[in-house]
Design a protein around this motif. Structure first.
Motif, PDB file in Angstrom:
ATOM      1  N   MET A 126      35.449 -13.671 -67.933  1.00 57.73           N
ATOM      2  CA  MET A 126      36.204 -13.424 -69.278  1.00 57.73           C
ATOM      3  C   MET A 126      35.747 -14.526 -70.207  1.00 57.73           C
ATOM      4  O   MET A 126      35.584 -14.092 -71.515  1.00 57.73           O
ATOM      5  CB  MET A 126      37.629 -13.775 -69.045  1.00 57.73           C
ATOM      6  CG  MET A 126      38.252 -12.576 -68.058  1.00 57.73           C
ATOM      7  SD  MET A 126      40.073 -12.989 -67.832  1.00 57.73           S
ATOM      8  CE  MET A 126      40.680 -12.529 -69.337  1.00 57.73           C
ATOM      9  N   TYR A 127      35.082 -15.477 -69.652  1.00 59.11           N
ATOM     10  CA  TYR A 127      34.764 -16.731 -70.763  1.00 59.11           C
ATOM     11  C   TYR A 127      33.461 -17.394 -70.409  1.00 59.11           C
ATOM     12  O   TYR A 127      32.983 -18.002 -71.223  1.00 59.11           O
ATOM     13  CB  TYR A 127      35.739 -17.823 -70.638  1.00 59.11           C
ATOM     14  CG  TYR A 127      37.196 -17.415 -71.087  1.00 59.11           C
ATOM     15  CD1 TYR A 127      37.745 -17.456 -72.328  1.00 59.11           C
ATOM     16  CD2 TYR A 127      38.354 -17.328 -69.744  1.00 59.11           C
ATOM     17  CE1 TYR A 127      39.069 -16.856 -72.605  1.00 59.11           C
ATOM     18  CE2 TYR A 127      39.508 -16.713 -70.246  1.00 59.11           C
ATOM     19  CZ  TYR A 127      39.872 -16.805 -71.440  1.00 59.11           C
ATOM     20  OH  TYR A 127      41.186 -16.285 -71.959  1.00 59.11           O
TER      21      TYR A 127
ATOM     22  N   GLY B 122      36.612 -25.192 -64.031  1.00 56.72           N
ATOM     23  CA  GLY B 122      36.876 -26.524 -64.510  1.00 56.72           C
ATOM     24  C   GLY B 122      36.445 -26.615 -66.171  1.00 56.72           C
ATOM     25  O   GLY B 122      37.194 -27.606 -66.625  1.00 56.72           O
ATOM     26  N   GLN B 123      35.225 -26.276 -66.531  1.00 56.03           N
ATOM     27  CA  GLN B 123      34.901 -26.253 -67.800  1.00 56.03           C
ATOM     28  C   GLN B 123      36.132 -25.844 -68.975  1.00 56.03           C
ATOM     29  O   GLN B 123      36.439 -26.164 -69.833  1.00 56.03           O
ATOM     30  CB  GLN B 123      33.697 -25.848 -68.184  1.00 56.03           C
ATOM     31  CG  GLN B 123      32.454 -26.377 -67.531  1.00 56.03           C
ATOM     32  CD  GLN B 123      31.132 -25.501 -67.641  1.00 56.03           C
ATOM     33  OE1 GLN B 123      31.261 -24.274 -67.609  1.00 56.03           O
ATOM     34  NE2 GLN B 123      29.958 -26.106 -67.612  1.00 56.03           N
TER      35      GLN B 123
ATOM     36  N   ASP C  91      38.359 -27.345 -71.754  1.00 58.71           N
ATOM     37  CA  ASP C  91      38.107 -26.844 -73.162  1.00 58.71           C
ATOM     38  C   ASP C  91      39.326 -26.108 -73.766  1.00 58.71           C
ATOM     39  O   ASP C  91      39.841 -26.154 -74.722  1.00 58.71           O
ATOM     40  CB  ASP C  91      37.086 -25.862 -73.387  1.00 58.71           C
ATOM     41  CG  ASP C  91      35.832 -26.675 -72.980  1.00 58.71           C
ATOM     42  OD1 ASP C  91      35.800 -28.048 -73.134  1.00 58.71           O
ATOM     43  OD2 ASP C  91      34.775 -25.982 -72.599  1.00 58.71           O
ATOM     44  N   ALA C  92      40.081 -25.284 -72.893  1.00 62.42           N
ATOM     45  CA  ALA C  92      41.056 -24.319 -73.315  1.00 62.42           C
ATOM     46  C   ALA C  92      42.221 -24.185 -71.938  1.00 62.42           C
ATOM     47  O   ALA C  92      41.865 -23.280 -71.583  1.00 62.42           O
ATOM     48  CB  ALA C  92      40.547 -22.983 -73.782  1.00 62.42           C
ATOM     49  N   PRO C  93      42.723 -25.351 -71.712  1.00 62.12           N
ATOM     50  CA  PRO C  93      43.766 -24.984 -70.454  1.00 62.12           C
ATOM     51  C   PRO C  93      44.771 -24.064 -70.718  1.00 62.12           C
ATOM     52  O   PRO C  93      45.123 -23.674 -69.503  1.00 62.12           O
ATOM     53  CB  PRO C  93      44.567 -26.534 -70.996  1.00 62.12           C
ATOM     54  CG  PRO C  93      44.224 -26.874 -72.155  1.00 62.12           C
ATOM     55  CD  PRO C  93      43.144 -26.568 -72.780  1.00 62.12           C
TER      56      PRO C  93
ATOM     57  N   LEU D 159      44.936 -17.931 -65.618  1.00 64.83           N
ATOM     58  CA  LEU D 159      43.710 -17.250 -64.715  1.00 64.83           C
ATOM     59  C   LEU D 159      44.190 -17.412 -63.296  1.00 64.83           C
ATOM     60  O   LEU D 159      43.769 -16.656 -62.482  1.00 64.83           O
ATOM     61  CB  LEU D 159      42.393 -17.473 -64.938  1.00 64.83           C
ATOM     62  CG  LEU D 159      41.644 -17.425 -66.353  1.00 64.83           C
ATOM     63  CD1 LEU D 159      40.276 -17.818 -66.241  1.00 64.83           C
ATOM     64  CD2 LEU D 159      41.922 -16.066 -66.829  1.00 64.83           C
ATOM     65  N   ASP D 160      45.119 -18.279 -63.076  1.00 65.50           N
ATOM     66  CA  ASP D 160      45.401 -18.787 -61.681  1.00 65.50           C
ATOM     67  C   ASP D 160      46.748 -18.209 -61.314  1.00 65.50           C
ATOM     68  O   ASP D 160      47.693 -18.261 -62.034  1.00 65.50           O
ATOM     69  CB  ASP D 160      45.534 -20.309 -61.741  1.00 65.50           C
ATOM     70  CG  ASP D 160      45.696 -20.674 -60.191  1.00 65.50           C
ATOM     71  OD1 ASP D 160      46.467 -20.042 -59.376  1.00 65.50           O
ATOM     72  OD2 ASP D 160      45.071 -21.732 -59.737  1.00 65.50           O
TER      73      ASP D 160
END
Length: 300
Positions: A47-48, A53-54, A58-60, A66-67
């Motif tokens: 998706m990204y 981790g990245q 950057d976008a928490p 996603l989890d």
């Protein structure tokens, strides 16, 4: 015999896809794999285009969603859902649902084999050559029993909370809804679960609805936009709202795996302990006067 033809893609792309599928199958088969981590990692890439981790740095907000441990499903609010069973399949259902929104899921070359791998770990049973197209929804997934060569098309709802059987060669067309639970007319929380059975080679066609406890026999068909509350005998074609058998296919006699005339029907299980008893009849037919009464809109 199929009417479909083989389609090939560029060799390097196919090799990359095959590598991805082999890795996914290996990780799913490994008992130490954390399915939540597996799902979120694949979704972050699909998706990204970056690692989880990245993305988290950057976008928490995007990453956390996603989890599967950070989201809920409608089924988790149902009393009838087995919490332990659902916890095992939840991350795989989340991966399935969200991967369908990406090019990986929309591409049949990758989407169909990924869904097949996931179905083997979600469903109670799945046979060979299961073909599922994109944007199919399940209630819990673990109450699905699927035979060989079954096809499920786009935007189908399979409400398997009470159990759904799709026998060998069954075909479910786009925008079909198949249910396995019902609500009382008078008390919505009074829910009854009934297994719904779709027989061998049966076809459920576009935009039709199958209500809980229905048994569709081998080689039967439910017509487009029909609403079935009951059964269809072998080779029968049912259409309308409510659906009624209006035609029979011209077939020689044969042995049947599912024959609604003699197959056992699910008597139903109550889903809410506050309503433990079978739901009685709660409706009546309108009187002649009520049938003839016109609404204010009709009178104007």
């Amino acid at each position: 015999m199929t009417w479909l033809k083989p389609v090939n893609i560029e060799g390097d792309a196919q090799a990359a896809y095959n590598g991805f599928l082999r890795d996914l199958e290996s990780r799913l088969a490994d008992p130490v794999t954390d399915r939540n981590v597996l799902a979120r990692d694949i979704l972050a890439q699909a998706m990204y285009g970056r690692t989880y981790g990245q993305l988290l740095a950057d976008a928490p907000l995007a990453a956390l969603n996603l989890d599967a441990r950070n989201v809920t499903f409608e089924a988790e609010y149902y009393m009838a859902t087995d919490a332990e069973k659902f916890a095992q399949v939840k991350p795989l259902l989340w991966l399935w649902k969200n991967l369908d929104l990406t090019p990986v899921g929309q591409n049949p070359v990758t989407g169909i084999p990924v869904r097949r791998l996931l179905a083997e770990r979600i469903f109670r049973r799945v046979g060979r050559n299961f073909k599922c197209w994109q944007n199919v929804e399940f209630s819990v997934g673990y109450n699905m029993e699927v035979g060989d060569d079954v096809v499920v098309h786009r935007h189908v709802l399979l409400d398997d909370i009470g159990g759904i059987e799709l026998h060998d060669g069954a075909s479910v067309s786009d925008y079909v809804n198949i249910y396995s639970h019902t609500h009382s007319v008078l008390d919505g929380p009074d829910v009854t679960l009934r297994r719904t059975v779709i027989g061998r080679g049966a076809r459920i066609t576009y935009h039709s609805t199958v209500l809980a406890g229905s048994v569709i026999s081998d080689d039967a068909m439910l017509a487009t936009h029909a609403l079935l509350r009951g059964d269809i005998p072998p080779h029968g074609i049912a259409m309308g709202v409510p659906a009624k058998v209006t035609r029979f296919k011209l077939r020689p006699p044969q042995m049947y795996d599912v024959d609604a005339r003699v197959s056992p029907h699910d008597p139903g299980r109550k889903a809410n302990p506050s309503f433990p008893h079978p739901t009685p009849n709660q409706t009546r037919r309108p009187s002649p006067e009520e049938s003839q009464a016109r609404t204010p809109q009709e009178q104007s």
